[in-house]
Motif scaffolding. Structure first.
Motif, PDB file in Angstrom:
ATOM      1  N   PHE A  12       0.829  -1.212   0.000  1.00  7.85           N
ATOM      2  CA  PHE A  12       0.000   0.000   0.000  1.00  7.85           C
ATOM      3  C   PHE A  12       0.860   1.258   0.000  1.00  7.85           C
ATOM      4  CE2 PHE A  12      -2.689  -3.214   1.880  1.00  7.85           C
ATOM      5  CZ  PHE A  12      -3.936  -2.956   1.348  1.00  7.85           C
TER       6      PHE A  12
ATOM      7  N   PHE B  35      -0.159   5.376   0.496  1.00  5.45           N
ATOM      8  CA  PHE B  35      -1.298   6.262   0.752  1.00  5.45           C
ATOM      9  C   PHE B  35      -0.929   7.708   0.475  1.00  5.45           C
ATOM     10  CE2 PHE B  35      -1.301   2.734   3.734  1.00  5.45           C
ATOM     11  CZ  PHE B  35      -2.530   2.155   3.493  1.00  5.45           C
TER      12      PHE B  35
ATOM     13  N   ALA C  74      -1.627  10.049   2.529  1.00  8.19           N
ATOM     14  CA  ALA C  74      -1.200  10.640   3.802  1.00  8.19           C
ATOM     15  C   ALA C  74       0.017   9.933   4.390  1.00  8.19           C
ATOM     16  CB  ALA C  74      -2.356  10.631   4.793  1.00  8.19           C
TER      17      ALA C  74
ATOM     18  N   HIS D 232       1.191   7.737   6.161  1.00 10.23           N
ATOM     19  CA  HIS D 232       0.951   6.741   7.194  1.00 10.23           C
ATOM     20  C   HIS D 232       2.197   5.960   7.567  1.00 10.23           C
ATOM     21  CE1 HIS D 232      -3.197   7.541   7.685  1.00 10.23           C
ATOM     22  NE2 HIS D 232      -3.542   7.206   6.466  1.00 10.23           N
TER      23      HIS D 232
ATOM     24  N   LEU E 215       4.443   4.929  10.737  1.00 11.75           N
ATOM     25  CA  LEU E 215       4.249   4.881  12.189  1.00 11.75           C
ATOM     26  C   LEU E 215       5.288   5.768  12.884  1.00 11.75           C
ATOM     27  CD1 LEU E 215       3.554   1.074  12.699  1.00 11.75           C
ATOM     28  CD2 LEU E 215       1.916   2.961  12.650  1.00 11.75           C
ATOM     29  N   PRO E 216       4.824   6.770  13.639  1.00 11.84           N
ATOM     30  CA  PRO E 216       5.748   7.749  14.202  1.00 11.84           C
ATOM     31  C   PRO E 216       6.616   7.186  15.325  1.00 11.84           C
ATOM     32  CG  PRO E 216       3.531   8.155  15.014  1.00 11.84           C
ATOM     33  CD  PRO E 216       3.421   7.056  14.001  1.00 11.84           C
ATOM     34  N   THR E 217       6.206   6.067  15.936  1.00 11.76           N
ATOM     35  CA  THR E 217       6.959   5.574  17.096  1.00 11.76           C
ATOM     36  C   THR E 217       7.972   4.508  16.704  1.00 11.76           C
ATOM     37  OG1 THR E 217       5.184   4.006  17.527  1.00 11.76           O
ATOM     38  CG2 THR E 217       5.123   6.064  18.748  1.00 11.76           C
ATOM     39  N   LEU E 218       8.039   4.178  15.399  1.00 11.58           N
ATOM     40  CA  LEU E 218       9.050   3.228  14.949  1.00 11.58           C
ATOM     41  C   LEU E 218      10.053   3.961  14.071  1.00 11.58           C
ATOM     42  CD1 LEU E 218       6.950   0.062  13.962  1.00 11.58           C
ATOM     43  CD2 LEU E 218       7.812   0.763  16.191  1.00 11.58           C
TER      44      LEU E 218
ATOM     45  N   GLN F  86      12.459   0.177  10.955  1.00 10.87           N
ATOM     46  CA  GLN F  86      11.415  -0.664  11.565  1.00 10.87           C
ATOM     47  C   GLN F  86      10.115  -0.553  10.779  1.00 10.87           C
ATOM     48  OE1 GLN F  86      11.511   0.882  15.578  1.00 10.87           O
ATOM     49  NE2 GLN F  86      12.615  -0.910  16.336  1.00 10.87           N
TER      50      GLN F  86
ATOM     51  N   ALA G 229      10.293  -2.722   7.935  1.00  9.56           N
ATOM     52  CA  ALA G 229      10.302  -4.148   8.270  1.00  9.56           C
ATOM     53  C   ALA G 229       8.927  -4.673   8.657  1.00  9.56           C
ATOM     54  CB  ALA G 229      11.290  -4.406   9.396  1.00  9.56           C
ATOM     55  N   VAL G 230       7.962  -3.758   8.908  1.00 12.17           N
ATOM     56  CA  VAL G 230       6.652  -4.215   9.402  1.00 12.17           C
ATOM     57  C   VAL G 230       6.012  -5.280   8.499  1.00 12.17           C
ATOM     58  CG1 VAL G 230       4.259  -3.478   9.782  1.00 12.17           C
ATOM     59  CG2 VAL G 230       6.133  -2.255  10.870  1.00 12.17           C
TER      60      VAL G 230
ATOM     61  N   ARG H 114       8.261   0.307   1.957  1.00  3.52           N
ATOM     62  CA  ARG H 114       7.431  -0.578   2.774  1.00  3.52           C
ATOM     63  C   ARG H 114       6.439  -1.357   1.904  1.00  3.52           C
ATOM     64  NH1 ARG H 114       3.754   2.390   6.968  1.00  3.52           N
ATOM     65  NH2 ARG H 114       2.663   2.898   5.034  1.00  3.52           N
TER      66      ARG H 114
ATOM     67  N   ASN I 104      -0.167  14.765  -1.721  1.00  2.22           N
ATOM     68  CA  ASN I 104       0.275  15.656  -0.658  1.00  2.22           C
ATOM     69  C   ASN I 104       1.646  16.257  -0.929  1.00  2.22           C
ATOM     70  OD1 ASN I 104      -2.008  15.274   0.758  1.00  2.22           O
ATOM     71  ND2 ASN I 104      -1.053  14.421   2.598  1.00  2.22           N
TER      72      ASN I 104
END
Ligand SMILES: Nc1ncnc2c1ncn2[C@@H]1O[C@H](COP(=O)(O)OP(=O)(O)O)[C@@H](O)[C@H]1O
Ligand SMILES: [Mg+2]
Lengths: 850, 221
Positions: free
Chosen positions: B87, B89, B91, B93, B95-98, B102, B105-106, B154, B171
């Motif tokens: 995917f 997007f 926006a 998207h 993840l701000p905490t990784l 990382q 790698a999700v 990703r 954007n």
């Protein structure tokens, strides 16, 4: 699986670093709950074990004990001889126990007369060791032997070697007016380090202190092949009515009954702490799920399964719960050690005397409490986990946390009233139930239901309040606050729930303690009619004092005497106090705080008036007759009435002096109530002082007793104030956290408002108003629930757990002040959230599509 | 690689269906642009293909095994997405905490790839999107264009059969948009992955193999 657990770990770690304060606080709350529960468990275990050890050291471990049911009674030697002839009995060790003072010391010690040959078989810890160096007589010609603790005390009292603890020295043993010299001949090597004991030959003790032809107890060792139960049954039928057979099981049951209610209440406190932990985990996880809804939606889109979205939130709850519970175990152990050192095994409750028992942590209970902590955090995380699993992915990815509660804001008032009403009625019904297993379990359930009813009625009150407010002409910021709460009902509900629970618990504790204090105050008025009281701690008051008081030159207008003894009604329960008082059979209410009806006793039957605890424990009522184990036989007495007693939790019976003496009882007063001649109060005290000194008596004026009693009361409830403060802080913290989260969730709306020209002050005022509105709802419902729970505590829990009855006395001034302070604190707490609202980077929030 | 047949969808509170009897195919390695007016249902169509919304009727076969995502349950859909779809997007998207690495790698973790292979594949993809040294950095310090490059890495790191991109350059400023789009198409072609790219940009559409236009009356080739 391994890959998924790594992802899970990444998320947990991120959660801990970004929400440190909230996570730590939840962890601490779980820890506190586990610590309290575990500490209570450890302390109680240690105290029971210690009590059993103490008992064993003095009593040995006989298979059975033959004893009198009346503390003034004794076991006839003839009975013991008959039992000794039973082939099933291996040994029977006769014992005489009495309390004596040594050389006029104030505190008495226990003097035990033993027969050294039979004692060797049953009570090895009491065997004396003769000191060979001392030219002292041995056990059979008047030698006495002291326990190590007593020797140390004697040495401390007279450090010069002439007297002190030197073997061969003469001790004067004093009991009432009786004084006998005895020679210290050695020690008791096996006695427990803190026992104050003196052992002598039984015949020697009997000759000097009595009783004639009888002993205090016979301790029985059965032959190896005989069965205890059948033996006990056989002898129970043959024994005289004034005697009973006690076995080891009775002792442990009695000890456990002694502290049971106290223990359960402490455990309920621990449970409340644990539930608080669960609530904090709930608030933290709910807000964090809401805040991360876009992130979780993304993970869902990328292929994280619904089950894993649920599991992740539960795992995060566990990540709070496991360290919290582990910390709690450590903390609980430390608490247990510290408290037993400071207060003893009963936490100052006065149930077990003695020194600090050793705390021994065992693995199985520790695991149970660890599991409880984990369960609490899992319970807290379960609803947020469910919400997270149910999030519609596409929508959450686009607009964040989705709430479906718009539909039910439109519902009518009446159906919304149904659930809270039903819950309240159910609580009312539960409050009527009798105790279960002698515990107010239904009462606790009723309290839980009241809280749930309060939480369930929050949406209704919110709706009513908002309906009314939005009908008013309000300035724009205030209108926005109203809309915001209406749009985020879930957050408002969570914040309000926390406040409802914490304020209700706090208010109910305040109500219960205040009702209790008012009742104790009134009770003290009633039970302390005389200005002066005199009490003998161990033995009857000396006759020469009583004679002197009867002389016309004694400075008192009136003296009332009372004899204090105890009875065993049920060997598995603690003793009941027997109070022989100079009381008018026809007007007991002149001296007793009678509750309920007073019935005139039949002229020929002795009458007693029983305390409320006695009436409840043994299910007795005025008008019934009761068979009392009195004066070595069972005597039928008429229950004339019930009186209030906050002093003796396990029951008390009052009988008039005339009745007691007519039954053949020997009235030996132990307590006096004294009315000094008017104007001669100082002289009266001075007159008593030498008597008190000589005989080790306690003199106190009623004001002093009153002050002392109330200060003990206040001290024992001091811990509740700390708990109330903690509860309120947690409630307010919940409000701050949830408000902050709801601000965060509406970041875009608020930023839009900012862009449209709302200045920071207006935004901040809107958020604070929102907090104030939620807090108003929470405090109003909390107050109502608090009054309900306070009534359950005073009318159901206290009577059922402790047999204390009292009237409800609601301290409205204190409650209203508390409510006002809570509201003010809530507004302050919402400033934290308001500040976030004003600091929102408007441009950035609007630019990002999140 | 993607075969949509007889697809129908109407939102619960909408007065008329967004589409009915929609059908098209995207071959392996083919890149298709999806254009259409705002509100016509492009995002809804992508959501249906990804199994995020449920189609009222029809079938959507994805990947070499041609699994019909409409017929699968929620868990199986998630598994299919994890394995077969990437995917990108509008926006971003991320993840701000990784960290950036990382984040990339999700999808590997979601596919259950053994831990040993993550580092190498993540590093390789970071290089392919021109962010070789960005692995340990936090997303907050990246620009929009850089974030979208991370998103492209990703989307491709687990070699999906299909990439779904919903206005991936919407954007971004025009220059960055061009660069990011070129990168996306280049990497997709390199992996022989199929892609469906929603766009408003005529230029973007022209770069694709084929253009589908969604109108209220159906799909135009
Ligand atoms: N969850 C939903 N519920 C109801 N209507 C929706 C929902 N999502 C989108 N719509 C409507 O469906 C239409 C198509 O939306 P969308 O697929 O986002 O269009 P596009 O991506 O082509 O701009 C729009 O009119 C929108 O209002
Ligand atoms: Mg769209």
């Amino acid at each position: 699986m391994q890959a998924l657990s790594r992802l899970s770990w990444w998320l947990i770690r991120a959660q801990f670093t970004t929400r440190r304060a909230a996570t730590l606080l939840s962890m601490l709350a779980v820890a506190l709950g586990v610590a309290l529960g575990y500490a209570i468990h450890l302390i109680n275990d240690a105290a029971l074990a210690d009590f059993a050890r103490a008992m064993k050291s003095v009593q040995g471990d006989p298979d059975a004990v033959i004893a009198a049911r009346d503390s003034a009674g004794s076991v006839p030697l003839a009975t013991l001889n008959a039992i000794a002839r039973d082939p099933a009995v291996l040994v029977i060790a006769a014992v005489i126990e009495t309390r004596v003072r040594i050389d006029n010391a104030r505190t008495p010690v226990t003097l035990i007369g033993i027969d050294v040959f039979s004692a060797a078989a049953v009570m090895p810890d009491l065997l004396p060791r003769h000191n060979e160096q001392a030219a002292a007589p041995n056990l059979f010609n008047g030698g006495v032997y002291a326990s190590p603790a007593l020797l140390a005390k004697l040495a401390q009292r007279a450090p010069d070697s002439d007297s002190g603890a030197r073997p061969g020295r003469t001790l004067t043993l004093v009991r009432g007016e009786q004084q006998w010299p005895a020679t210290l001949a050695g020690d008791l090597p096996a006695a427990r380090p803190d026992d104050l004991l003196l052992v002598a030959d039984i015949a020697w003790v009997q000759e000097r202190f009595g009783p004639v032809d009888a002993v205090s107890e016979g301790r029985v060792r059965l032959a190896p092949d005989s069965d205890l139960a059948t033996w006990r049954k056989k002898w129970a039928q043959q024994l005289p009515a004034g005697l009973l057979i006690r076995v080891a099981d009775d002792d442990s049951a009695r000890v456990s009954n002694l502290s049971r209610a106290y223990r359960v209440n402490l455990n309920v406190l621990a449970l409340v702490a644990l539930l608080t932990g669960a609530f904090l985990v709930f608030a933290t996880q709910l807000t964090s799920v809401a805040q991360r809804s876009t992130q979780f939606a993304l993970l869902g889109v990328l292929g994280l399964s619904p089950r894993m979205r649920l599991l992740q939130v539960l795992l995060e709850g566990l990540a709070i719960g496991v360290p919290g519970a582990l910390l709690g175990l450590g903390l609980g152990y430390a608490l247990a050690v510290a408290f037993t050192r400071l207060l003893g095994g009963d936490l100052g409750g006065g149930y077990f005397a003695g020194s600090a028992p050793p705390i021994i942590p065992l693995p199985a209970p520790a695991l149970v409490f660890l599991a409880l902590g984990c369960l609490a955090s899992l319970a807290g995380a379960s609803y947020p986990a469910y919400l997270n699993r149910m999030q519609p992915l596409a929508q959450a990815l686009k607009t964040g946390f989705a709430q479906q509660s718009h539909a039910d804001t439109a519902r009518a008032t009446l159906p919304r009233l149904r659930l809270p009403l039903f819950l309240a009625l159910a609580a009312l019904a539960l409050a009527q139930l009798p105790p279960l297993f002698a515990l107010p379990l239904a009462g606790y359930a009723a309290i839980a239901l009241v809280l749930v009813a309060g939480i369930a009625s929050a949406p209704l009150l919110t709706q009513l309040l908002f309906g009314w407010l939005s009908a008013q002409a309000l300035p724009a910021p205030q209108r926005i606050a109203l809309q915001n709460v209406a749009q985020a009902p879930l957050m408002a509900q969570v914040a309000a729930s926390g406040l409802i629970v914490s304020f209700a618990l706090t208010a109910s504790m305040v109500i219960m303690v205040s009702s209790f204090r008012v009742a104790v105050d009134q009770w003290l008025d009633h039970v302390l009619p005389a200005p002066l009281y005199l009490r003998s701690k161990a033995t009857p008051l000396p006759q020469d004092l009583l004679a002197a008081l009867a002389q016309p030159d004694a400075p008192f207008t009136r003296v009332e005497r009372m004899a204090n003894a105890s009875l065993i009604i049920d060997p598995q329960r603690p003793q009941v106090a027997l109070l022989v008082r100079e009381i008018d059979r026809r007007d007991p209410a002149a001296r007793l705080p009678v509750t309920g009806p007073l019935l005139a006793p039949p002229a020929t039957t002795p009458a007693v008036w029983i305390s409320e605890p006695m009436a409840e424990i043994y299910r007795l009522a005025p008008g019934q007759t009761l068979r009392l184990p009195l004066l070595g036989r069972e005597i039928e007495v008429f229950i004339g009435g019930v009186w209030r007693d906050y002093g003796r939790q396990f029951g008390a019976v009052v009988i008039s002096r005339q009745d007691y003496q007519q039954l053949g009882g020997d009235f030996q007063p132990t307590d006096l109530a004294l009315w000094p001649r008017p104007g001669e109060e100082a002289h009266a005290s001075a007159w008593l002082a030498p008597w008190a000194d000589q005989y080790g008596l306690e003199v106190a004026d009623s004001a002093e007793i009153r002050r002392l009693s109330l200060s003990i009361f206040d001290k024992s409830f001091a811990v509740t104030y700390a708990l109330e403060a903690a509860a309120m802080l947690i409630g307010l913290f919940g409000l701050a956290v949830t408000l902050a989260a709801s601000v965060w969730l509406r970041a875009r709306e608020l930023a839009t408002l900012g862009a449209l020209g709302f200045d920071r002050r207006m935004l901040s005022r809107a958020v604070m108003l929102e907090g104030a509105l939620i807090a108003t709802v929470g405090v109003l419902i909390g107050l109502a629930c608090g009054v309900g729970i306070g009534a359950i505590l005073t009318h159901v829990v206290n009577p059922q757990a402790f047999h204390w009855r009292m009237a409800l006395a609601i301290p409205w001034a204190a409650l209203v002040t508390g409510a006002a302070i809570t509201l003010a604190a809530a507004v302050l707490a919402s400033r934290h959230a308001a500040r976030q609202a004003t600091r929102l980077p408007v441009a950035q929030v609007l630019a990002s599509a999140q | 690689m993607l075969h949509v047949a007889d697809l129908a969808k109407q939102h619960s509170r909408a007065s008329r269906p967004l589409f009915s009897a929609l059908g098209f195919t995207i071959a392996a390695g083919e890149i298709v642009a999806l254009v259409g007016e705002s509100g016509v249902g492009k995002s809804t169509l992508l959501n249906c293909i990804a199994g995020l919304e449920t189609a009222d009727r029809g079938s959507i076969a994805i990947g070499p095994q041609a699994l019909d995502i409409v017929a699968l349950d929620e868990t199986a859909r998630a598994a299919l997405r994890a394995r077969s779809i990437g995917f990108v997007f509008q926006a971003f998207h991320i993840l701000p905490t990784l960290t950036v690495a990382q984040n990339i790698a999700v999808p590997l973790l979601l596919c259950g790839l053994p831990a040993g292979e993550h580092a190498a594949r993540t590093r390789a993809l970071l290089e392919r999107v021109g962010l070789a040294s960005f692995g340990p950095r936090w997303p907050a310090s990246l620009s929009g264009g850089e974030l979208q490059r991370v998103a492209i890495a990703r989307a491709l790191v687990h070699h999906p059969a299909l990439v779904l991109a919903d206005e991936p350059t919407g954007n971004l400023d025009p220059r960055t948009a061009g660069e990011v789009l070129a990168l996306l198409l280049e990497r997709v072609r390199e992996q022989h992955t199929s892609a469906l790219v929603v766009t408003h940009s005529q230029h973007v559409a022209q770069c694709c193999d084929r253009i589908l236009t969604l109108t209220p009356d159906g799909l135009l080739e």
